[in-house]
Design an enzyme around this catalytic site. Structure first.
Site, PDB file in Angstrom:
ATOM      1  N   GLN A  97      -4.398  21.170 -53.145  1.00 36.24           N
ATOM      2  CA  GLN A  97      -3.784  20.309 -54.157  1.00 36.24           C
ATOM      3  C   GLN A  97      -3.300  21.161 -55.328  1.00 36.24           C
ATOM      4  OE1 GLN A  97      -6.430  16.574 -54.764  1.00 36.24           O
ATOM      5  NE2 GLN A  97      -7.748  18.055 -53.725  1.00 36.24           N
ATOM      6  N   ASN A  98      -3.717  22.432 -55.333  1.00 33.39           N
ATOM      7  CA  ASN A  98      -3.417  23.320 -56.453  1.00 33.39           C
ATOM      8  C   ASN A  98      -1.978  23.814 -56.397  1.00 33.39           C
ATOM      9  OD1 ASN A  98      -6.105  22.906 -56.960  1.00 33.39           O
ATOM     10  ND2 ASN A  98      -6.758  24.904 -56.168  1.00 33.39           N
ATOM     11  N   HIS A 115       0.900  19.448 -53.221  1.00 31.89           N
ATOM     12  CA  HIS A 115       1.413  18.982 -54.519  1.00 31.89           C
ATOM     13  C   HIS A 115       2.403  19.965 -55.144  1.00 31.89           C
ATOM     14  CE1 HIS A 115      -2.340  16.206 -54.972  1.00 31.89           C
ATOM     15  NE2 HIS A 115      -1.435  15.700 -54.180  1.00 31.89           N
ATOM     16  N   CYS A 123      16.509  22.234 -57.262  1.00 29.61           N
ATOM     17  CA  CYS A 123      17.756  21.896 -57.963  1.00 29.61           C
ATOM     18  C   CYS A 123      18.036  20.404 -57.794  1.00 29.61           C
ATOM     19  CB  CYS A 123      18.936  22.701 -57.415  1.00 29.61           C
ATOM     20  SG  CYS A 123      20.498  22.234 -58.176  1.00 29.61           S
ATOM     21  N   THR A 182     -12.967  19.606 -55.523  1.00 26.28           N
ATOM     22  CA  THR A 182     -12.088  18.499 -55.894  1.00 26.28           C
ATOM     23  C   THR A 182     -12.914  17.262 -56.257  1.00 26.28           C
ATOM     24  OG1 THR A 182     -10.186  17.145 -55.251  1.00 26.28           O
ATOM     25  CG2 THR A 182     -11.760  17.726 -53.499  1.00 26.28           C
TER      26      THR A 182
HETATM   27  C1  LIG Z   1      -5.072   8.954 -60.607  1.00 29.25           C
HETATM   28  C2  LIG Z   1      -5.048   8.341 -59.226  1.00 29.25           C
HETATM   29  C3  LIG Z   1      -5.823   7.081 -59.125  1.00 29.25           C
HETATM   30  N1  LIG Z   1      -3.632   8.115 -58.844  1.00 29.25           N
HETATM   31  C4  LIG Z   1      -3.237   8.429 -57.602  1.00 29.25           C
HETATM   32  O1  LIG Z   1      -3.986   8.859 -56.749  1.00 29.25           O
HETATM   33  C5  LIG Z   1      -1.767   8.259 -57.373  1.00 29.25           C
HETATM   34  C6  LIG Z   1      -1.442   6.796 -57.043  1.00 29.25           C
HETATM   35  C7  LIG Z   1      -2.056   6.323 -55.812  1.00 29.25           C
HETATM   36  C8  LIG Z   1      -1.571   6.522 -54.567  1.00 29.25           C
HETATM   37  N2  LIG Z   1      -2.422   5.953 -53.655  1.00 29.25           N
HETATM   38  C9  LIG Z   1      -3.444   5.375 -54.314  1.00 29.25           C
HETATM   39  C10 LIG Z   1      -4.567   4.701 -53.815  1.00 29.25           C
HETATM   40  C11 LIG Z   1      -5.476   4.229 -54.721  1.00 29.25           C
HETATM   41  C12 LIG Z   1      -5.261   4.446 -56.111  1.00 29.25           C
HETATM   42  C13 LIG Z   1      -4.130   5.147 -56.595  1.00 29.25           C
HETATM   43  C14 LIG Z   1      -3.240   5.616 -55.680  1.00 29.25           C
HETATM   44  N3  LIG Z   1      -1.315   9.160 -56.311  1.00 29.25           N
HETATM   45  C15 LIG Z   1      -0.004   9.535 -56.341  1.00 29.25           C
HETATM   46  O2  LIG Z   1       0.810   9.168 -57.158  1.00 29.25           O
HETATM   47  C16 LIG Z   1       0.409  10.508 -55.231  1.00 29.25           C
HETATM   48  C17 LIG Z   1       0.739  11.904 -55.791  1.00 29.25           C
HETATM   49  C18 LIG Z   1      -0.394  12.502 -56.456  1.00 29.25           C
HETATM   50  C19 LIG Z   1      -0.073  13.971 -56.799  1.00 29.25           C
HETATM   51  C20 LIG Z   1       0.125  14.142 -58.286  1.00 29.25           C
HETATM   52  N4  LIG Z   1       0.218  15.579 -58.609  1.00 29.25           N
HETATM   53  C21 LIG Z   1      -0.842  16.361 -58.834  1.00 29.25           C
HETATM   54  N5  LIG Z   1      -0.713  17.689 -59.086  1.00 29.25           N
HETATM   55  C22 LIG Z   1       0.612  18.240 -59.351  1.00 29.25           C
HETATM   56  C23 LIG Z   1       0.898  18.103 -60.802  1.00 29.25           C
HETATM   57  C24 LIG Z   1       0.205  19.157 -61.620  1.00 29.25           C
HETATM   58  O3  LIG Z   1      -0.579  19.942 -61.081  1.00 29.25           O
HETATM   59  O4  LIG Z   1       0.503  19.181 -62.823  1.00 29.25           O
HETATM   60  S1  LIG Z   1      -2.432  15.672 -58.733  1.00 29.25           S
HETATM   61  C25 LIG Z   1      -3.461  16.837 -59.542  1.00 29.25           C
HETATM   62  O5  LIG Z   1      -4.578  16.090 -59.965  1.00 29.25           O
HETATM   63  C26 LIG Z   1      -5.624  16.241 -59.013  1.00 29.25           C
HETATM   64  C27 LIG Z   1      -6.751  16.868 -59.760  1.00 29.25           C
HETATM   65  O6  LIG Z   1      -7.863  16.731 -58.978  1.00 29.25           O
HETATM   66  P1  LIG Z   1      -8.793  18.014 -58.649  1.00 29.25           P
HETATM   67  O7  LIG Z   1      -7.967  19.122 -58.118  1.00 29.25           O
HETATM   68  O8  LIG Z   1      -9.898  17.477 -57.859  1.00 29.25           O
HETATM   69  O9  LIG Z   1      -9.283  18.496 -60.110  1.00 29.25           O
HETATM   70  P2  LIG Z   1     -10.372  17.788 -61.063  1.00 29.25           P
HETATM   71  O10 LIG Z   1     -10.322  18.508 -62.351  1.00 29.25           O
HETATM   72  O11 LIG Z   1     -10.210  16.308 -61.037  1.00 29.25           O
HETATM   73  O12 LIG Z   1     -11.786  18.096 -60.337  1.00 29.25           O
HETATM   74  C28 LIG Z   1     -12.217  19.420 -60.170  1.00 29.25           C
HETATM   75  C29 LIG Z   1     -13.527  19.340 -59.400  1.00 29.25           C
HETATM   76  O13 LIG Z   1     -13.983  20.683 -59.189  1.00 29.25           O
HETATM   77  C30 LIG Z   1     -15.339  20.780 -59.568  1.00 29.25           C
HETATM   78  N6  LIG Z   1     -15.560  22.162 -60.029  1.00 29.25           N
HETATM   79  C31 LIG Z   1     -15.309  22.672 -61.261  1.00 29.25           C
HETATM   80  N7  LIG Z   1     -15.638  24.003 -61.271  1.00 29.25           N
HETATM   81  C32 LIG Z   1     -16.067  24.310 -60.009  1.00 29.25           C
HETATM   82  C33 LIG Z   1     -16.546  25.525 -59.386  1.00 29.25           C
HETATM   83  N8  LIG Z   1     -16.654  26.680 -60.050  1.00 29.25           N
HETATM   84  N9  LIG Z   1     -16.910  25.474 -58.073  1.00 29.25           N
HETATM   85  C34 LIG Z   1     -16.838  24.295 -57.365  1.00 29.25           C
HETATM   86  N10 LIG Z   1     -16.386  23.115 -57.912  1.00 29.25           N
HETATM   87  C35 LIG Z   1     -16.009  23.137 -59.206  1.00 29.25           C
HETATM   88  C36 LIG Z   1     -15.562  19.717 -60.640  1.00 29.25           C
HETATM   89  O14 LIG Z   1     -16.916  19.318 -60.628  1.00 29.25           O
HETATM   90  C37 LIG Z   1     -14.628  18.594 -60.155  1.00 29.25           C
HETATM   91  O15 LIG Z   1     -15.311  17.718 -59.251  1.00 29.25           O
HETATM   92  C38 LIG Z   1      -5.158  17.207 -57.938  1.00 29.25           C
HETATM   93  O16 LIG Z   1      -4.679  16.473 -56.854  1.00 29.25           O
HETATM   94  C39 LIG Z   1      -4.012  17.933 -58.635  1.00 29.25           C
HETATM   95  O17 LIG Z   1      -3.066  18.428 -57.746  1.00 29.25           O
HETATM   96  N11 LIG Z   1       1.641  10.082 -54.657  1.00 29.25           N
HETATM   97  C40 LIG Z   1       1.699   8.949 -53.944  1.00 29.25           C
HETATM   98  O18 LIG Z   1       0.733   8.245 -53.766  1.00 29.25           O
HETATM   99  O19 LIG Z   1       2.960   8.757 -53.402  1.00 29.25           O
HETATM  100  C41 LIG Z   1       3.098   7.583 -52.607  1.00 29.25           C
HETATM  101  C42 LIG Z   1       2.726   7.880 -51.190  1.00 29.25           C
HETATM  102  C43 LIG Z   1       1.686   8.692 -50.772  1.00 29.25           C
HETATM  103  C44 LIG Z   1       1.386   8.888 -49.420  1.00 29.25           C
HETATM  104  C45 LIG Z   1       2.083   8.293 -48.523  1.00 29.25           C
HETATM  105  C46 LIG Z   1       3.133   7.467 -48.970  1.00 29.25           C
HETATM  106  C47 LIG Z   1       3.440   7.292 -50.313  1.00 29.25           C
END
Ligand SMILES: CC(C)NC(=O)[C@H](Cc1c[nH]c2ccccc12)NC(=O)[C@H](CCCC/N=C(/NCCC(=O)O)S[C@H]1O[C@H](COP(=O)(O)OP(=O)(O)OC[C@H]2O[C@@H](n3cnc4c(N)ncnc43)[C@H](O)[C@@H]2O)[C@@H](O)[C@H]1O)NC(=O)OCc1ccccc1
Length: 234
Positions: A97-98, A115, A123, A182
């Site tokens: 996802q990164n 992502h 473009c 994640t």
């Molecule tokens: C907020 C959420 C509810 N909203 C969504 O999910 C939406 C809407 C949605 C779709 N389906 C649903 C179903 C239910 C509810 C909502 C939805 N999804 C979308 O809009 C997606 C698009 C989503 C992508 C958006 N772009 C990103 N990134 C790029 C941008 C950018 O980077 O700026 S998402 C972005 O946020 C997400 C962040 O999550 P994580 O990577 O998990 O990071 P986070 O900080 O949250 O967690 C880190 C974890 O690591 C742990 N950690 C920390 N340090 C360590 C360590 N040292 N070691 C181990 N673990 C560690 C922590 O404890 C923590 O648990 C990643 O996906 C990341 O890429 N598109 C879509 O659905 O299109 C249609 C479709 C899809 C499929 C088929 C047909 C149509």
């Protein structure tokens, strides 16, 4: 519950990674303290509407993250997955996802950015995908049509993720699904564990703490990816 094991026990592996795998490299996560979303509301910087409304803010947000890549390096977790990629005789797909380039810089090959990537630009005039210059804020020209309408090649909220066919095919065929770093908050990535379970795969979560999807996994190992991923691979 018998400890899930050594990769060797399996034939076809899918690994999903999130911001947590890059945290120890100094790349901010999204939801953690000083997370990326700290300074900005998601809808202000990571949606197509935001880009139409305020392209200067959005370009600056991604230019800053692209520039920061020069100051970070892959960590032991990226390196362990690259070793697995090099040595694993079976099927393997790393789905990240990164948008950083740390998996590739560690040597990973069998991987996809669902992502998008900071190092790529798109473009809006001709659709050409190209290496992103250091900054898009000063409106560089497209290498093909010379229009000055480049956007970050990033999947924003509401946009369809990349490589979904390849990912769904791999999930349907895998016998081991491993999720690393994640929070399980963003879909469709957060739903992959259920897809893998549906295909009969064993499921393992490696994360600093419980995620929104921990209850879907056969086994969860909580701690730092930099320690736990090499332990799992080697
Ligand atoms: C907020 C959420 C509810 N909203 C969504 O999910 C939406 C809407 C949605 C779709 N389906 C649903 C179903 C239910 C509810 C909502 C939805 N999804 C979308 O809009 C997606 C698009 C989503 C992508 C958006 N772009 C990103 N990134 C790029 C941008 C950018 O980077 O700026 S998402 C972005 O946020 C997400 C962040 O999550 P994580 O990577 O998990 O990071 P986070 O900080 O949250 O967690 C880190 C974890 O690591 C742990 N950690 C920390 N340090 C360590 C360590 N040292 N070691 C181990 N673990 C560690 C922590 O404890 C923590 O648990 C990643 O996906 C990341 O890429 N598109 C879509 O659905 O299109 C249609 C479709 C899809 C499929 C088929 C047909 C149509």
């Amino acid at each position: 519950m018998r400890k899930i094991m050594r990769a060797a026990e399996f034939q076809s592996i899918v690994v999903l990674t999130g911001a947590g795998i890059s945290a120890e490299s100094g790349v901010p996560t999204f939801r953690g303290p000083d997370g990326l979303w700290e300074g900005h509301r998601v809808e202000d910087v990571a949606t197509p509407q935001a880009f139409r409304r305020d392209p200067v803010l959005v370009q600056a947000f991604y230019d800053a993250r692209r520039a920061a890549l020069a100051r970070v390096a892959p960590n032991a977790a990226h390196a362990a997955l690259a070793r697995l990629d090099a040595q694993w005789p079976g099927d393997l797909l790393v789905v990240t996802q990164n948008v950083d380039d740390l998996h590739e810089r560690a040597g990973a090959r069998r991987m996809v950015h669902m992502h998008g990537e900071l190092k790529s630009a798109l473009c809006l005039a001709c659709g050409e995908r190209q290496t992103a210059p250091d900054t898009l804020s000063d409106g560089p020209a497209c290498i093909r049509c010379e229009a000055r309408r480049l956007r970050p090649d990033i999947v924003w909220f509401g946009e369809m993720p990349y490589h979904m066919d390849r990912i769904e095919t791999a999930l349907a065929a895998c016998d081991l699904f491993v999720s690393i770093g994640t929070s399980g908050a963003v879909y469709p990535a957060a739903g992959f564990v259920q897809g893998a379970r549906h295909a009969g795969a064993r499921t393992l979560e490696i994360n600093l703490d419980r995620s929104e999807g921990t209850h879907f996994f056969d086994e969860a190992r909580h701690g730092r990816a930099g320690e736990l991923v090499p332990l799992w691979v080697d």
